[in-house]
Design a protein around this motif. Structure first.
Motif, short mmCIF file in Angstrom:
data_model
loop_
_atom_site.label_atom_id
_atom_site.label_comp_id
_atom_site.label_asym_id
_atom_site.label_seq_id
_atom_site.Cartn_x
_atom_site.Cartn_y
_atom_site.Cartn_z
N PRO A 82 7.55 17.05 -15.60
CA PRO A 82 8.29 15.54 -17.03
C PRO A 82 8.74 15.98 -16.50
O PRO A 82 10.55 16.34 -16.10
CB PRO A 82 7.62 16.18 -18.76
N GLY A 83 9.99 14.57 -15.86
CA GLY A 83 11.51 14.03 -15.76
C GLY A 83 11.43 13.37 -13.99
O GLY A 83 12.24 13.37 -13.35
N PHE A 84 10.12 14.15 -13.53
CA PHE A 84 10.63 14.23 -12.06
C PHE A 84 10.48 12.32 -11.32
O PHE A 84 11.50 12.04 -10.88
CB PHE A 84 9.33 14.92 -11.18
N ALA A 85 9.64 11.25 -11.96
CA ALA A 85 10.27 10.40 -12.08
C ALA A 85 11.16 9.88 -11.85
O ALA A 85 11.86 8.99 -11.41
CB ALA A 85 8.65 9.47 -12.68
N LYS A 86 11.77 10.36 -13.56
CA LYS A 86 12.93 10.17 -13.92
C LYS A 86 14.15 10.56 -12.06
O LYS A 86 15.21 9.87 -12.27
CB LYS A 86 13.39 10.39 -15.12
N GLU A 87 14.13 11.60 -12.03
CA GLU A 87 14.69 12.07 -10.96
C GLU A 87 15.29 11.44 -9.70
O GLU A 87 16.05 11.70 -8.96
CB GLU A 87 14.67 14.01 -11.04
N VAL B 38 1.34 -1.08 0.02
CA VAL B 38 -0.23 -0.26 0.36
C VAL B 38 0.94 1.23 0.22
O VAL B 38 0.35 2.06 -0.21
CB VAL B 38 -1.37 -0.10 1.60
N ALA B 39 1.87 1.37 0.73
CA ALA B 39 2.56 2.33 1.09
C ALA B 39 3.58 2.80 -0.12
O ALA B 39 3.84 3.46 -0.86
CB ALA B 39 3.77 2.17 1.97
N LEU B 40 3.86 1.52 -1.04
CA LEU B 40 4.47 1.69 -2.29
C LEU B 40 3.56 2.35 -3.69
O LEU B 40 4.41 3.36 -4.72
CB LEU B 40 5.97 0.70 -3.16
N LEU B 41 2.92 2.12 -3.12
CA LEU B 41 1.24 2.55 -4.50
C LEU B 41 1.15 3.64 -4.25
O LEU B 41 1.00 4.10 -4.83
CB LEU B 41 0.52 1.44 -3.94
N LYS B 42 0.46 4.31 -2.63
CA LYS B 42 0.65 5.61 -2.66
C LYS B 42 1.74 6.16 -3.22
O LYS B 42 1.42 7.29 -3.80
CB LYS B 42 0.49 5.76 -1.21
N LEU B 43 3.14 6.05 -2.75
CA LEU B 43 4.02 6.97 -3.49
C LEU B 43 4.20 7.14 -4.84
O LEU B 43 4.98 7.54 -5.53
CB LEU B 43 5.31 5.91 -2.78
N GLY B 44 3.71 5.79 -5.59
CA GLY B 44 4.34 5.60 -7.36
C GLY B 44 3.19 6.29 -8.15
O GLY B 44 3.51 7.25 -8.89
N ALA C 211 1.73 9.59 -6.06
CA ALA C 211 2.56 10.41 -6.41
C ALA C 211 3.43 10.92 -6.58
O ALA C 211 3.22 11.94 -7.64
CB ALA C 211 2.74 11.30 -4.82
N THR C 212 3.73 10.20 -7.34
CA THR C 212 5.43 10.43 -7.89
C THR C 212 4.45 10.65 -9.39
O THR C 212 5.06 11.37 -10.49
CB THR C 212 6.25 9.00 -7.87
N GLY C 213 3.19 9.96 -10.02
CA GLY C 213 2.71 9.73 -11.52
C GLY C 213 2.11 11.25 -11.24
O GLY C 213 2.01 11.60 -12.22
#
Length: 80
Positions: A59-64, A42-48, A50-52
């Motif tokens: 754009p480029g935030f996830a790569k960073e 759940v924690a990883l899903l929520k962070l994912g 938020a990252t999205g």
């Protein structure tokens, strides 16, 4: 963080952060490995999520994030 996003996205991010914190708090008291894995998921899903959301606006935030994660891993595993 409020200055980074419009009100709607700020609210969504706040909710995701709260839910992530709640999952981590539940992980701290997990009675067994199944509960622990579920709370981590759940924690990883929520962070994912938020990252999205951030990625859509910046754009480029996830790569960073991934590059910084890799640098932290390298620093933690670096032999002295």
């Amino acid at each position: 963080m409020a200055q980074l996003f419009d009100d709607e996205l700020h609210e969504a991010m706040q909710q995701l952060f709260d839910e992530t914190i709640e999952a981590i708090q539940l992980a701290k008291v997990s009675p067994d490995i199944d509960d622990l894995s579920a709370t981590f998921a759940v924690a990883l899903l929520k962070l994912g999520l938020a990252t999205g959301f951030v990625e859509q606006k910046y754009p480029g935030f996830a790569k960073e994030v991934e590059e910084k994660r890799q640098r932290v891993i390298a620093a933690l595993t670096q032999k002295h």
